[in-house]
Design a protein around this motif. Sequence first.
Motif, mmCIF file in Angstrom:
data_model
loop_
_atom_site.group_PDB
_atom_site.id
_atom_site.type_symbol
_atom_site.label_atom_id
_atom_site.label_comp_id
_atom_site.label_asym_id
_atom_site.label_seq_id
_atom_site.Cartn_x
_atom_site.Cartn_y
_atom_site.Cartn_z
ATOM 1 N N TYR A 146 1.865 2.632 13.105
ATOM 2 C CA TYR A 146 2.489 3.924 13.380
ATOM 3 C C TYR A 146 3.399 4.349 12.222
ATOM 4 O O TYR A 146 3.726 5.533 12.088
ATOM 5 C CB TYR A 146 3.305 3.866 14.666
ATOM 6 C CG TYR A 146 2.479 3.661 15.912
ATOM 7 C CD1 TYR A 146 1.614 4.654 16.378
ATOM 8 C CD2 TYR A 146 2.554 2.471 16.637
ATOM 9 C CE1 TYR A 146 0.861 4.478 17.531
ATOM 10 C CE2 TYR A 146 1.805 2.286 17.795
ATOM 11 C CZ TYR A 146 0.956 3.291 18.234
ATOM 12 O OH TYR A 146 0.200 3.101 19.378
ATOM 13 N N GLY A 147 3.810 3.370 11.421
ATOM 14 C CA GLY A 147 4.688 3.649 10.302
ATOM 15 C C GLY A 147 6.142 3.725 10.703
ATOM 16 O O GLY A 147 6.482 4.063 11.839
ATOM 17 N N ALA A 148 7.014 3.403 9.755
ATOM 18 C CA ALA A 148 8.457 3.506 9.957
ATOM 19 C C ALA A 148 8.908 4.837 9.353
ATOM 20 O O ALA A 148 8.940 5.004 8.133
ATOM 21 C CB ALA A 148 9.179 2.343 9.283
ATOM 22 N N HIS A 149 9.261 5.784 10.231
ATOM 23 C CA HIS A 149 9.609 7.134 9.786
ATOM 24 C C HIS A 149 10.829 7.636 10.553
ATOM 25 O O HIS A 149 11.016 7.291 11.732
ATOM 26 C CB HIS A 149 8.430 8.089 9.999
ATOM 27 C CG HIS A 149 7.173 7.651 9.323
ATOM 28 N ND1 HIS A 149 6.996 7.731 7.952
ATOM 29 C CD2 HIS A 149 6.032 7.109 9.824
ATOM 30 C CE1 HIS A 149 5.790 7.273 7.634
ATOM 31 N NE2 HIS A 149 5.192 6.878 8.752
ATOM 32 N N PRO A 150 11.651 8.464 9.919
ATOM 33 C CA PRO A 150 12.882 8.919 10.580
ATOM 34 C C PRO A 150 12.636 9.794 11.801
ATOM 35 O O PRO A 150 13.509 9.903 12.661
ATOM 36 C CB PRO A 150 13.609 9.702 9.479
ATOM 37 C CG PRO A 150 12.548 10.077 8.492
ATOM 38 C CD PRO A 150 11.560 8.949 8.533
ATOM 39 N N ASP A 151 11.451 10.416 11.901
ATOM 40 C CA ASP A 151 11.173 11.278 13.046
ATOM 41 C C ASP A 151 10.381 10.577 14.145
ATOM 42 O O ASP A 151 9.886 11.232 15.072
ATOM 43 C CB ASP A 151 10.433 12.544 12.597
ATOM 44 C CG ASP A 151 9.094 12.236 11.932
ATOM 45 O OD1 ASP A 151 8.863 11.060 11.554
ATOM 46 O OD2 ASP A 151 8.284 13.166 11.781
ATOM 47 N N ASN A 207 3.016 3.206 6.451
ATOM 48 C CA ASN A 207 3.710 3.410 5.182
ATOM 49 C C ASN A 207 2.784 3.083 4.016
ATOM 50 O O ASN A 207 2.147 2.025 3.998
ATOM 51 C CB ASN A 207 4.971 2.538 5.125
ATOM 52 C CG ASN A 207 5.976 2.938 6.183
ATOM 53 O OD1 ASN A 207 5.821 2.584 7.354
ATOM 54 N ND2 ASN A 207 6.991 3.680 5.796
ATOM 55 N N ALA A 208 2.725 3.977 3.053
ATOM 56 C CA ALA A 208 1.770 3.847 1.951
ATOM 57 C C ALA A 208 1.977 2.580 1.134
ATOM 58 O O ALA A 208 1.018 2.030 0.576
ATOM 59 C CB ALA A 208 1.855 5.078 1.052
ATOM 60 N N ASP A 209 3.209 2.105 1.060
ATOM 61 C CA ASP A 209 3.468 0.915 0.247
ATOM 62 C C ASP A 209 3.354 -0.387 1.046
ATOM 63 O O ASP A 209 3.653 -1.468 0.529
ATOM 64 C CB ASP A 209 4.835 0.985 -0.444
ATOM 65 C CG ASP A 209 5.997 1.123 0.534
ATOM 66 O OD1 ASP A 209 5.747 1.214 1.760
ATOM 67 O OD2 ASP A 209 7.161 1.153 0.076
ATOM 68 N N SER A 210 2.912 -0.299 2.299
ATOM 69 C CA SER A 210 2.716 -1.492 3.122
ATOM 70 C C SER A 210 1.233 -1.827 3.192
ATOM 71 O O SER A 210 0.478 -1.171 3.907
ATOM 72 C CB SER A 210 3.266 -1.281 4.538
ATOM 73 O OG SER A 210 2.887 -2.354 5.381
ATOM 74 N N TYR A 211 0.823 -2.851 2.452
ATOM 75 C CA TYR A 211 -0.573 -3.289 2.500
ATOM 76 C C TYR A 211 -0.941 -3.709 3.920
ATOM 77 O O TYR A 211 -2.049 -3.454 4.394
ATOM 78 C CB TYR A 211 -0.807 -4.478 1.550
ATOM 79 C CG TYR A 211 -0.141 -5.745 2.005
ATOM 80 C CD1 TYR A 211 -0.808 -6.666 2.812
ATOM 81 C CD2 TYR A 211 1.193 -6.013 1.686
ATOM 82 C CE1 TYR A 211 -0.180 -7.806 3.282
ATOM 83 C CE2 TYR A 211 1.829 -7.151 2.140
ATOM 84 C CZ TYR A 211 1.143 -8.047 2.937
ATOM 85 O OH TYR A 211 1.778 -9.165 3.412
ATOM 86 N N TRP A 223 7.614 -4.278 2.882
ATOM 87 C CA TRP A 223 8.277 -4.804 4.076
ATOM 88 C C TRP A 223 9.656 -4.174 4.254
ATOM 89 O O TRP A 223 10.129 -4.009 5.387
ATOM 90 C CB TRP A 223 8.368 -6.321 4.004
ATOM 91 C CG TRP A 223 7.018 -6.958 4.113
ATOM 92 C CD1 TRP A 223 6.269 -7.479 3.095
ATOM 93 C CD2 TRP A 223 6.220 -7.085 5.296
ATOM 94 N NE1 TRP A 223 5.064 -7.931 3.574
ATOM 95 C CE2 TRP A 223 5.005 -7.707 4.917
ATOM 96 C CE3 TRP A 223 6.416 -6.740 6.636
ATOM 97 C CZ2 TRP A 223 3.996 -7.995 5.845
ATOM 98 C CZ3 TRP A 223 5.415 -7.022 7.554
ATOM 99 C CH2 TRP A 223 4.216 -7.642 7.153
ATOM 100 N N ALA A 224 10.296 -3.786 3.140
ATOM 101 C CA ALA A 224 11.563 -3.062 3.250
ATOM 102 C C ALA A 224 11.336 -1.692 3.868
ATOM 103 O O ALA A 224 12.125 -1.231 4.706
ATOM 104 C CB ALA A 224 12.211 -2.930 1.871
ATOM 105 N N SER A 225 10.249 -1.044 3.472
ATOM 106 C CA SER A 225 9.930 0.271 4.039
ATOM 107 C C SER A 225 9.729 0.186 5.546
ATOM 108 O O SER A 225 10.174 1.067 6.297
ATOM 109 C CB SER A 225 8.671 0.838 3.378
ATOM 110 O OG SER A 225 8.886 1.106 2.008
ATOM 111 N N LEU A 226 9.072 -0.865 5.996
ATOM 112 C CA LEU A 226 8.822 -1.031 7.431
ATOM 113 C C LEU A 226 10.102 -1.306 8.222
ATOM 114 O O LEU A 226 10.121 -1.165 9.446
ATOM 115 C CB LEU A 226 7.821 -2.165 7.669
ATOM 116 C CG LEU A 226 6.367 -1.858 7.323
ATOM 117 C CD1 LEU A 226 5.512 -3.116 7.464
ATOM 118 C CD2 LEU A 226 5.816 -0.744 8.209
ATOM 119 N N SER A 227 11.153 -1.717 7.516
ATOM 120 C CA SER A 227 12.404 -2.047 8.202
ATOM 121 C C SER A 227 13.428 -0.913 8.151
ATOM 122 O O SER A 227 14.530 -1.046 8.680
ATOM 123 C CB SER A 227 13.028 -3.306 7.577
ATOM 124 O OG SER A 227 13.507 -3.035 6.266
#
Length: 301
Positions: A116-121, A135-139, A271-275
């Motif tokens: 689903y991605g980690a997103h502010p909305d 998230n595009a940078d999460s393989y 992994w930082a993006s996902l958090s």
Amino acid sequence: MGQTVAVTGVNSYFASTLLPRLQADPEVERIIGIDVTPWKGGFKKVDFHRQDIRSERLAETLAGADALFHLAFVVAERHDKKETRDINVEGTKNVFEAAVKAGVKKVVYTSSTTIYGAHPDNPLAFDESQALRPNADSYYASQKATVEQFANAFFRSHPGITFTVLRTALAVGPHMKNFFHQLYSMPVLALAHGHTPLQHFLHEDDLGAALHVALRQDVPGTYNVGADDAVPADWAFREAGVRVVRLPSPVLKALMNAAFALHVLPASQGWASLSEHTIFPNSEKFKSATGWKPRYSSAQT
């Protein structure tokens, strides 16, 4: 004759939550265990095959299986991203094609709520209709989403197979020995400044129960599976004895990439993006379909 159940990634943490239930299930006579690493042992029903999921002979190994749990997936980050994708995406395609050739009638695939991605909305407690925005940078999240897209189209052309996708929250518990165990065992961990996400967990006992329910019941479709609550990430790390420090997101990601390249840290910026933002879906659809309910909350886990 009892059931024959195949499990890819039979040495994995996910498999360790399922195998005791299969061993104790009187309807399961044989378990075809598949993994690239040597068999860990401990379950008499397991007929182990040391085999890569990309093997051309996988259909032979699956011969006689009534059901298949596809749990093999590269989670711990590798430096060779091409090989990672080859295993996760092409390997999974090979597993599903082999299952069809072998005459398997039920396939259960473990996906992840990270798709689903980690997103502010992101809303809280959303259902399976939420758009997939990995998230595009999460393989990891991106490849899970790619596999789901392929798998749903593939099994629509094979309606005789019951195909179940379980999008699981982060599975944790006392027997966790994997990539995430490393993160929660670090003395100090940096998180992005200005972000206060919630962490959504799934206790390993609840994961094992959900997998077993998907075997015992026919539940085609896609389901979120996780605890009914979520907890602040800072609190979760503190409870694990990890001291949290805050860094600006661009700095944190640059440092993670450099440390990963030098083999100092086990993860890069994806992994930082996902958090950075909360991913908290609800499990009402799976609960309604099966009667499964999580015994543990995220706070208890």
